[in-house]
Design an enzyme around this catalytic site. Sequence first.
Site, PDB file in Angstrom:
ATOM      1  N   ARG A  54       0.699  -1.069  -0.121  1.00  0.00           N
ATOM      2  CA  ARG A  54       0.145  -0.143   0.178  1.00  0.00           C
ATOM      3  C   ARG A  54       0.893   1.268  -0.186  1.00  0.00           C
ATOM      4  NH1 ARG A  54      -5.283   1.534   1.326  1.00  0.00           N
ATOM      5  NH2 ARG A  54      -5.422   3.652   2.810  1.00  0.00           N
ATOM      6  N   LEU A  80      -6.787   8.297  -0.904  1.00  0.00           N
ATOM      7  CA  LEU A  80      -6.862   6.792  -0.826  1.00  0.00           C
ATOM      8  C   LEU A  80      -7.680   6.426   0.414  1.00  0.00           C
ATOM      9  CD1 LEU A  80      -5.619   4.360  -1.933  1.00  0.00           C
ATOM     10  CD2 LEU A  80      -3.775   4.489  -0.287  1.00  0.00           C
ATOM     11  N   SER A  81      -8.650   5.671   0.141  1.00  0.00           N
ATOM     12  CA  SER A  81      -9.616   5.266   1.151  1.00  0.00           C
ATOM     13  C   SER A  81      -8.941   4.336   2.368  1.00  0.00           C
ATOM     14  CB  SER A  81     -10.867   4.428   0.380  1.00  0.00           C
ATOM     15  OG  SER A  81     -11.571   5.296  -0.470  1.00  0.00           O
ATOM     16  N   ALA A  82      -9.274   4.494   3.449  1.00  0.00           N
ATOM     17  CA  ALA A  82      -8.797   3.781   4.448  1.00  0.00           C
ATOM     18  C   ALA A  82      -8.713   2.063   4.173  1.00  0.00           C
ATOM     19  CB  ALA A  82      -9.531   3.930   5.793  1.00  0.00           C
ATOM     20  N   ASP A 163     -14.812   3.421  -6.031  1.00  0.00           N
ATOM     21  CA  ASP A 163     -13.855   3.674  -4.781  1.00  0.00           C
ATOM     22  C   ASP A 163     -13.973   5.211  -4.287  1.00  0.00           C
ATOM     23  OD1 ASP A 163     -12.071   3.093  -2.635  1.00  0.00           O
ATOM     24  OD2 ASP A 163     -10.163   3.511  -4.117  1.00  0.00           O
TER      25      ASP A 163
END
Length: 233
Positions: A54, A80-82, A163
């Site tokens: 990541r 960037l999503s969790a 997303d």
Amino acid sequence: MRELPMASAATTQPEQPAAGDTFAIARKAMIDSQLRPSGITDPKVLAAMGSTAREHYVSADQRDIAYMDRSVPLGEGRALSAPFAQAILLQTARPAGTDKALLIGGGTGYLAALLAPMVASLDVVESDARLSGAEGAKAGDWHKGALTAGYKKNGPYDLILIDGAVEALPKAIAGQLANGGRVVTGLVSRGVTRLAIGRKASGESNAPVALQPLAETGMPVLAEFKEEKGWSF
């Protein structure tokens, strides 16, 4: 341009970190302390997230926070999503090896790297050319364009993932679902974002797709999907 790490859908357990590998240790802690306790049990999802770096999908000065239980700002309103938000998105979507899939909001490419090995084919749409995901060779076939337009050229799709959180599902995207296909996204209402899933009824090509809200996710809101507010008196 670096090549994205690709997870193997056949792997059932996350890789064990080598001593001294700070990011691998953080990746394992993400799995053990964030995802499993929050109900992420799908072996494919855990394996993909346990083996995909990541930290490669954020800027160098943000790598120390890549595995925290929070979204990572990417600038100009994007993030960037969790980890949990992306894990529950995938677990709810249940990608299959026969799925023709579309990912809307490819960002820097992390979710595409997780999803691509799980499906038969993957188209990715990204509108922001700043994001590295829109520039180089990435997992899936990338296309630059408005997120709200989806990618009609290669539809219909068995699976569509968005997303981020939207206020409503555009008709253009709903129309790109195959009969029986499903869409999984974040849905924002009154400032709260929830995971939501919708399906297109078999045999009804022009049928609307209703989104069913599920658990709260804290997904970043995608401004492109903001509905215009009418006059009220």
